[in-house]
Scaffold this active site. Structure first.
Site, PDB file in Angstrom:
ATOM      1  N   GLU A   1      -3.522   8.131  -6.238  1.00 19.46           N
ATOM      2  CA  GLU A   1      -3.469   7.499  -7.554  1.00 19.46           C
ATOM      3  C   GLU A   1      -4.575   8.053  -8.444  1.00 19.46           C
ATOM      4  O   GLU A   1      -5.710   8.183  -7.995  1.00 19.46           O
ATOM      5  CB  GLU A   1      -3.606   5.971  -7.418  1.00 19.46           C
ATOM      6  CG  GLU A   1      -2.443   5.345  -6.644  1.00 19.46           C
ATOM      7  CD  GLU A   1      -2.516   3.824  -6.602  1.00 19.46           C
ATOM      8  OE1 GLU A   1      -3.383   3.229  -7.288  1.00 19.46           O
ATOM      9  OE2 GLU A   1      -1.708   3.226  -5.879  1.00 19.46           O
TER      10      GLU A   1
ATOM     11  N   ARG B   1       0.851  -1.181   0.000  1.00 17.93           N
ATOM     12  CA  ARG B   1       0.000   0.000   0.000  1.00 17.93           C
ATOM     13  C   ARG B   1       0.897   1.244   0.000  1.00 17.93           C
ATOM     14  O   ARG B   1       1.993   1.241   0.554  1.00 17.93           O
ATOM     15  CB  ARG B   1      -0.922   0.041   1.229  1.00 17.93           C
ATOM     16  CG  ARG B   1      -1.636  -1.259   1.537  1.00 17.93           C
ATOM     17  CD  ARG B   1      -2.484  -1.757   0.391  1.00 17.93           C
ATOM     18  NE  ARG B   1      -3.652  -0.953   0.102  1.00 17.93           N
ATOM     19  CZ  ARG B   1      -4.462  -1.176  -0.926  1.00 17.93           C
ATOM     20  NH1 ARG B   1      -4.209  -2.168  -1.756  1.00 17.93           N
ATOM     21  NH2 ARG B   1      -5.508  -0.400  -1.125  1.00 17.93           N
TER      22      ARG B   1
ATOM     23  N   HIS C   1       0.154   0.923 -10.827  1.00 19.01           N
ATOM     24  CA  HIS C   1      -0.635  -0.011 -10.022  1.00 19.01           C
ATOM     25  C   HIS C   1      -1.093  -1.217 -10.858  1.00 19.01           C
ATOM     26  O   HIS C   1      -2.281  -1.495 -11.015  1.00 19.01           O
ATOM     27  CB  HIS C   1      -1.858   0.686  -9.407  1.00 19.01           C
ATOM     28  CG  HIS C   1      -2.361  -0.021  -8.181  1.00 19.01           C
ATOM     29  ND1 HIS C   1      -2.982   0.647  -7.153  1.00 19.01           N
ATOM     30  CD2 HIS C   1      -2.321  -1.334  -7.807  1.00 19.01           C
ATOM     31  CE1 HIS C   1      -3.320  -0.222  -6.207  1.00 19.01           C
ATOM     32  NE2 HIS C   1      -2.933  -1.430  -6.590  1.00 19.01           N
TER      33      HIS C   1
END
Length: 318
Positions: free
Chosen positions: A260, A231, A279
Protein backbone atom coordinates in the site's frame (compact mmCIF):
# COMPACT_ATOMS: atom_id res chain seq x y z
CA UNK A 1 9.96 8.07 43.00
CA UNK A 2 10.68 9.03 39.38
CA UNK A 3 7.59 9.02 37.19
CA UNK A 4 7.67 6.63 34.20
CA UNK A 5 8.42 8.23 30.84
CA UNK A 6 5.63 7.89 28.30
CA UNK A 7 6.50 8.58 24.66
CA UNK A 8 3.62 9.57 22.37
CA UNK A 9 5.40 8.81 19.12
CA UNK A 10 2.88 9.72 16.44
CA UNK A 11 1.80 12.64 14.29
CA UNK A 12 -1.04 14.58 15.89
CA UNK A 13 -0.43 13.49 19.47
CA UNK A 14 -2.73 16.20 20.87
CA UNK A 15 -5.88 13.98 21.22
CA UNK A 16 -3.85 11.47 23.20
CA UNK A 17 -2.26 14.05 25.48
CA UNK A 18 -5.67 15.65 26.04
CA UNK A 19 -7.29 12.31 26.91
CA UNK A 20 -4.51 11.55 29.38
CA UNK A 21 -4.97 14.94 31.04
CA UNK A 22 -8.77 14.62 31.17
CA UNK A 23 -8.39 11.21 32.81
CA UNK A 24 -6.25 12.72 35.56
CA UNK A 25 -3.18 10.73 34.57
CA UNK A 26 -0.92 13.52 33.31
CA UNK A 27 0.75 13.93 36.71
CA UNK A 28 1.60 10.23 36.90
CA UNK A 29 3.88 10.25 33.85
CA UNK A 30 6.63 12.25 32.27
CA UNK A 31 5.16 12.71 28.80
CA UNK A 32 7.12 13.40 25.64
CA UNK A 33 5.58 13.81 22.17
CA UNK A 34 7.43 13.11 18.95
CA UNK A 35 6.36 13.18 15.28
CA UNK A 36 6.33 9.82 13.57
CA UNK A 37 9.30 10.63 11.31
CA UNK A 38 11.49 11.92 14.15
CA UNK A 39 13.90 9.89 16.31
CA UNK A 40 14.07 10.06 20.12
CA UNK A 41 17.38 11.12 21.58
CA UNK A 42 19.49 8.65 23.54
CA UNK A 43 18.25 9.95 26.90
CA UNK A 44 14.62 9.39 25.96
CA UNK A 45 15.34 5.93 24.58
CA UNK A 46 17.10 5.00 27.80
CA UNK A 47 14.24 6.18 30.02
CA UNK A 48 11.05 5.34 28.09
CA UNK A 49 8.83 2.80 29.86
CA UNK A 50 5.68 3.08 27.70
CA UNK A 51 5.11 4.16 24.12
CA UNK A 52 2.25 4.83 21.75
CA UNK A 53 3.64 4.17 18.29
CA UNK A 54 3.02 2.94 14.75
CA UNK A 55 6.35 1.11 15.00
CA UNK A 56 9.87 2.40 15.68
CA UNK A 57 12.66 1.85 13.13
CA UNK A 58 14.29 -1.58 13.09
CA UNK A 59 16.60 -2.19 16.03
CA UNK A 60 15.37 0.73 18.11
CA UNK A 61 13.46 -1.33 20.67
CA UNK A 62 16.77 -2.90 21.68
CA UNK A 63 17.92 0.59 22.72
CA UNK A 64 15.00 0.99 25.13
CA UNK A 65 16.02 -1.10 28.18
CA UNK A 66 13.22 0.15 30.45
CA UNK A 67 10.38 -0.31 27.94
CA UNK A 68 7.56 -2.36 29.47
CA UNK A 69 4.43 -1.47 27.47
CA UNK A 70 3.64 -0.68 23.82
CA UNK A 71 0.27 0.60 22.67
CA UNK A 72 -0.05 -0.04 18.94
CA UNK A 73 -2.30 2.25 16.92
CA UNK A 74 -3.65 -0.55 14.73
CA UNK A 75 -5.65 -3.72 15.29
CA UNK A 76 -3.33 -5.70 13.02
CA UNK A 77 0.11 -6.14 14.59
CA UNK A 78 1.93 -8.47 12.20
CA UNK A 79 4.50 -5.71 11.58
CA UNK A 80 5.23 -5.67 15.32
CA UNK A 81 5.42 -9.44 15.65
CA UNK A 82 7.82 -9.67 12.70
CA UNK A 83 10.39 -7.48 14.46
CA UNK A 84 13.64 -9.15 15.43
CA UNK A 85 14.11 -6.66 18.28
CA UNK A 86 10.72 -7.26 19.97
CA UNK A 87 11.56 -8.45 23.52
CA UNK A 88 9.72 -11.66 24.46
CA UNK A 89 8.28 -10.23 27.67
CA UNK A 90 7.21 -6.84 26.35
CA UNK A 91 3.48 -6.15 26.79
CA UNK A 92 2.01 -5.30 23.38
CA UNK A 93 -1.56 -4.01 23.20
CA UNK A 94 -3.34 -3.61 19.86
CA UNK A 95 -6.15 -1.23 18.93
CA UNK A 96 -8.68 -4.05 18.73
CA UNK A 97 -12.25 -2.83 19.04
CA UNK A 98 -11.62 0.72 17.84
CA UNK A 99 -13.03 -0.16 14.38
CA UNK A 100 -16.29 -1.60 15.69
CA UNK A 101 -18.48 1.21 14.33
CA UNK A 102 -16.86 2.51 11.15
CA UNK A 103 -15.68 -0.81 9.68
CA UNK A 104 -19.14 -2.44 9.53
CA UNK A 105 -20.57 0.76 8.02
CA UNK A 106 -17.92 0.75 5.29
CA UNK A 107 -18.59 -2.93 4.59
CA UNK A 108 -22.30 -2.19 4.30
CA UNK A 109 -21.39 0.65 1.96
CA UNK A 110 -19.59 -1.88 -0.23
CA UNK A 111 -22.61 -4.19 -0.19
CA UNK A 112 -24.85 -1.33 -1.27
CA UNK A 113 -22.37 -0.40 -3.99
CA UNK A 114 -22.57 -3.95 -5.36
CA UNK A 115 -26.36 -4.18 -5.28
CA UNK A 116 -27.50 -0.61 -5.97
CA UNK A 117 -26.87 1.28 -9.23
CA UNK A 118 -25.84 4.63 -7.76
CA UNK A 119 -22.36 4.59 -9.33
CA UNK A 120 -23.88 4.05 -12.78
CA UNK A 121 -26.51 6.69 -12.08
CA UNK A 122 -23.76 9.18 -11.18
CA UNK A 123 -22.39 8.60 -14.69
CA UNK A 124 -25.88 9.10 -16.12
CA UNK A 125 -26.14 12.38 -14.23
CA UNK A 126 -22.86 13.61 -15.66
CA UNK A 127 -24.20 12.91 -19.15
CA UNK A 128 -27.69 14.34 -18.44
CA UNK A 129 -29.01 10.89 -19.30
CA UNK A 130 -32.23 9.36 -17.88
CA UNK A 131 -31.78 5.59 -17.51
CA UNK A 132 -34.07 3.44 -15.40
CA UNK A 133 -32.04 0.94 -13.40
CA UNK A 134 -33.03 -1.89 -11.06
CA UNK A 135 -31.54 -2.55 -7.62
CA UNK A 136 -30.90 -6.01 -6.24
CA UNK A 137 -31.97 -6.49 -2.62
CA UNK A 138 -29.77 -7.46 0.29
CA UNK A 139 -32.79 -8.86 2.15
CA UNK A 140 -32.86 -12.63 1.83
CA UNK A 141 -29.20 -12.87 0.79
CA UNK A 142 -26.59 -14.78 2.81
CA UNK A 143 -23.61 -12.91 4.23
CA UNK A 144 -20.63 -15.09 5.17
CA UNK A 145 -18.18 -13.54 7.63
CA UNK A 146 -14.78 -15.20 7.99
CA UNK A 147 -13.58 -13.97 11.38
CA UNK A 148 -16.48 -13.28 13.73
CA UNK A 149 -14.71 -11.00 16.18
CA UNK A 150 -15.98 -7.67 17.51
CA UNK A 151 -16.25 -6.16 14.03
CA UNK A 152 -17.85 -9.27 12.58
CA UNK A 153 -20.42 -9.45 15.38
CA UNK A 154 -21.37 -5.80 14.86
CA UNK A 155 -21.58 -6.32 11.11
CA UNK A 156 -23.87 -9.30 11.73
CA UNK A 157 -26.17 -7.17 13.88
CA UNK A 158 -26.47 -4.49 11.22
CA UNK A 159 -26.84 -7.00 8.37
CA UNK A 160 -29.60 -8.85 10.23
CA UNK A 161 -31.50 -5.56 10.48
CA UNK A 162 -31.43 -5.55 6.67
CA UNK A 163 -33.00 -9.02 6.73
CA UNK A 164 -29.84 -10.78 5.61
CA UNK A 165 -28.99 -14.30 6.77
CA UNK A 166 -25.57 -14.24 8.44
CA UNK A 167 -23.19 -17.19 8.84
CA UNK A 168 -19.49 -17.32 9.58
CA UNK A 169 -16.37 -18.75 11.18
CA UNK A 170 -14.77 -18.28 14.57
CA UNK A 171 -11.90 -20.10 16.26
CA UNK A 172 -13.80 -20.51 19.52
CA UNK A 173 -17.22 -21.61 18.34
CA UNK A 174 -20.05 -20.04 20.33
CA UNK A 175 -23.49 -18.70 19.67
CA UNK A 176 -23.37 -15.14 18.37
CA UNK A 177 -26.43 -12.93 18.24
CA UNK A 178 -27.87 -12.45 14.74
CA UNK A 179 -25.65 -15.22 13.28
CA UNK A 180 -27.53 -18.28 12.03
CA UNK A 181 -24.51 -20.59 11.89
CA UNK A 182 -21.04 -20.37 13.44
CA UNK A 183 -18.41 -22.97 12.51
CA UNK A 184 -14.69 -23.41 13.06
CA UNK A 185 -12.25 -22.20 10.37
CA UNK A 186 -11.72 -25.82 9.31
CA UNK A 187 -15.26 -25.72 7.91
CA UNK A 188 -14.72 -22.52 5.90
CA UNK A 189 -15.75 -24.26 2.67
CA UNK A 190 -19.32 -24.61 4.03
CA UNK A 191 -19.53 -20.86 4.52
CA UNK A 192 -18.09 -20.16 1.07
CA UNK A 193 -20.58 -22.46 -0.63
CA UNK A 194 -23.63 -20.93 1.05
CA UNK A 195 -22.75 -17.23 0.88
CA UNK A 196 -23.80 -14.59 -1.61
CA UNK A 197 -21.19 -12.23 -0.13
CA UNK A 198 -18.04 -13.35 1.69
CA UNK A 199 -16.37 -10.81 4.00
CA UNK A 200 -12.79 -11.41 5.15
CA UNK A 201 -12.06 -10.10 8.65
CA UNK A 202 -9.24 -12.51 9.52
CA UNK A 203 -5.88 -11.44 11.00
CA UNK A 204 -2.61 -11.91 9.12
CA UNK A 205 -0.88 -15.00 10.51
CA UNK A 206 1.12 -17.84 8.94
CA UNK A 207 -2.10 -19.89 8.94
CA UNK A 208 -4.04 -17.25 6.98
CA UNK A 209 -1.38 -16.42 4.37
CA UNK A 210 -3.05 -16.89 0.94
CA UNK A 211 -6.12 -18.24 2.75
CA UNK A 212 -8.29 -17.36 -0.24
CA UNK A 213 -6.72 -19.17 -3.18
CA UNK A 214 -7.98 -20.81 -6.36
CA UNK A 215 -9.32 -23.83 -4.48
CA UNK A 216 -11.38 -21.77 -2.03
CA UNK A 217 -12.57 -19.36 -4.73
CA UNK A 218 -13.90 -22.38 -6.63
CA UNK A 219 -16.06 -23.24 -3.58
CA UNK A 220 -17.94 -19.95 -3.89
CA UNK A 221 -21.07 -19.33 -5.92
CA UNK A 222 -20.50 -17.92 -9.38
CA UNK A 223 -22.80 -15.05 -8.39
CA UNK A 224 -20.97 -14.36 -5.11
CA UNK A 225 -18.77 -11.38 -4.26
CA UNK A 226 -15.63 -11.36 -2.11
CA UNK A 227 -14.99 -8.40 0.21
CA UNK A 228 -11.63 -8.10 1.96
CA UNK A 229 -11.48 -5.72 4.91
CA UNK A 230 -9.02 -7.86 6.88
CA UNK A 231 -5.43 -7.99 5.66
CA UNK A 232 -3.99 -7.99 2.14
CA UNK A 233 -2.02 -11.21 2.62
CA UNK A 234 -5.24 -13.22 3.07
CA UNK A 235 -5.71 -13.38 -0.71
CA UNK A 236 -3.60 -14.90 -3.47
CA UNK A 237 -3.80 -11.94 -5.82
CA UNK A 238 -3.16 -13.87 -9.04
CA UNK A 239 -5.79 -16.48 -8.15
CA UNK A 240 -8.38 -13.77 -7.50
CA UNK A 241 -7.72 -12.03 -10.80
CA UNK A 242 -7.99 -15.36 -12.61
CA UNK A 243 -11.24 -16.22 -10.81
CA UNK A 244 -12.87 -12.90 -11.70
CA UNK A 245 -11.77 -13.13 -15.33
CA UNK A 246 -13.08 -16.71 -15.62
CA UNK A 247 -16.40 -15.92 -13.93
CA UNK A 248 -15.64 -18.26 -11.04
CA UNK A 249 -17.01 -15.48 -8.80
CA UNK A 250 -18.90 -12.31 -9.68
CA UNK A 251 -16.36 -9.83 -8.37
CA UNK A 252 -14.53 -8.38 -5.38
CA UNK A 253 -14.28 -5.24 -3.26
CA UNK A 254 -10.83 -4.90 -1.67
CA UNK A 255 -9.80 -2.43 1.03
CA UNK A 256 -6.42 -3.94 2.01
CA UNK A 257 -3.41 -5.04 -0.01
CA UNK A 258 0.02 -6.60 0.37
CA UNK A 259 1.60 -3.35 -0.80
CA UNK A 260 0.00 0.00 0.00
CA UNK A 261 -0.50 2.24 -1.84
CA UNK A 262 -1.39 -0.36 -4.45
CA UNK A 263 1.13 -0.02 -7.32
CA UNK A 264 -0.29 1.48 -10.52
CA UNK A 265 0.78 -1.58 -12.51
CA UNK A 266 -1.09 -4.05 -10.28
CA UNK A 267 -3.67 -6.07 -12.28
CA UNK A 268 -6.44 -5.29 -9.77
CA UNK A 269 -6.73 -1.80 -11.29
CA UNK A 270 -7.56 -3.17 -14.73
CA UNK A 271 -10.39 -5.47 -13.64
CA UNK A 272 -13.85 -3.97 -14.00
CA UNK A 273 -15.27 -6.40 -11.41
CA UNK A 274 -12.61 -5.61 -8.79
CA UNK A 275 -13.08 -2.38 -6.85
CA UNK A 276 -9.96 -1.02 -5.16
CA UNK A 277 -10.62 0.99 -2.00
CA UNK A 278 -7.72 3.08 -0.57
CA UNK A 279 -7.78 1.36 2.86
CA UNK A 280 -10.70 3.37 4.22
CA UNK A 281 -12.34 0.65 6.33
CA UNK A 282 -11.08 1.77 9.73
CA UNK A 283 -10.80 5.50 9.11
CA UNK A 284 -13.07 7.74 11.14
CA UNK A 285 -12.93 11.42 12.14
CA UNK A 286 -12.88 10.42 15.81
CA UNK A 287 -10.57 7.42 15.44
CA UNK A 288 -7.75 9.07 17.44
CA UNK A 289 -10.18 9.69 20.29
CA UNK A 290 -11.23 6.04 20.23
CA UNK A 291 -7.63 4.80 20.37
CA UNK A 292 -6.90 7.42 23.04
CA UNK A 293 -9.62 5.94 25.26
CA UNK A 294 -7.95 2.54 24.96
CA UNK A 295 -4.56 4.08 25.74
CA UNK A 296 -5.91 5.84 28.83
CA UNK A 297 -7.46 2.62 30.10
CA UNK A 298 -4.17 0.79 29.66
CA UNK A 299 -2.10 3.60 31.21
CA UNK A 300 -4.31 3.52 34.30
CA UNK A 301 -3.80 -0.25 34.49
CA UNK A 302 -0.08 0.20 33.89
CA UNK A 303 0.51 2.56 36.82
CA UNK A 304 -1.81 0.55 39.07
CA UNK A 305 -0.10 -2.73 38.26
CA UNK A 306 -3.31 -4.24 36.83
CA UNK A 307 -3.49 -6.51 33.74
CA UNK A 308 -3.53 -4.58 30.46
CA UNK A 309 -6.37 -4.90 27.99
CA UNK A 310 -6.31 -5.93 24.31
CA UNK A 311 -2.97 -7.68 24.77
CA UNK A 312 -1.66 -9.49 21.70
CA UNK A 313 -1.44 -13.26 21.84
CA UNK A 314 1.89 -13.76 20.12
CA UNK A 315 1.29 -17.44 19.48
CA UNK A 316 -2.04 -16.74 17.80
CA UNK A 317 -0.60 -13.73 15.98
CA UNK A 318 -3.19 -11.14 17.05
Amino acid sequence: MTKPLLLLWTDGAEPYARAIAEAGLADRFRIETLPRAATPDDASLAETEAILSWGPPAGMLARMPKLRFVQALTAGVEHWLARADLPPGLALSCARGTHRVQMPENILGALFHITKPYAAIAGDNAASRWTRRVSATLAGQTLGILGLGAIGAELARKAAALEMRVIGTKRGVAEIAHVAKVVRPERTDEILAESDFVVLLLPATPATENFIDAARLSRMKKTAWLLNFGRGALINDADLVAAVRAGTIAGAVLDVFRTEPLPAEHPFWAEEKIMVLPHIGGLHPQRDSMVAALLVDNLRRFVDGAPLTQLVDRQAGY
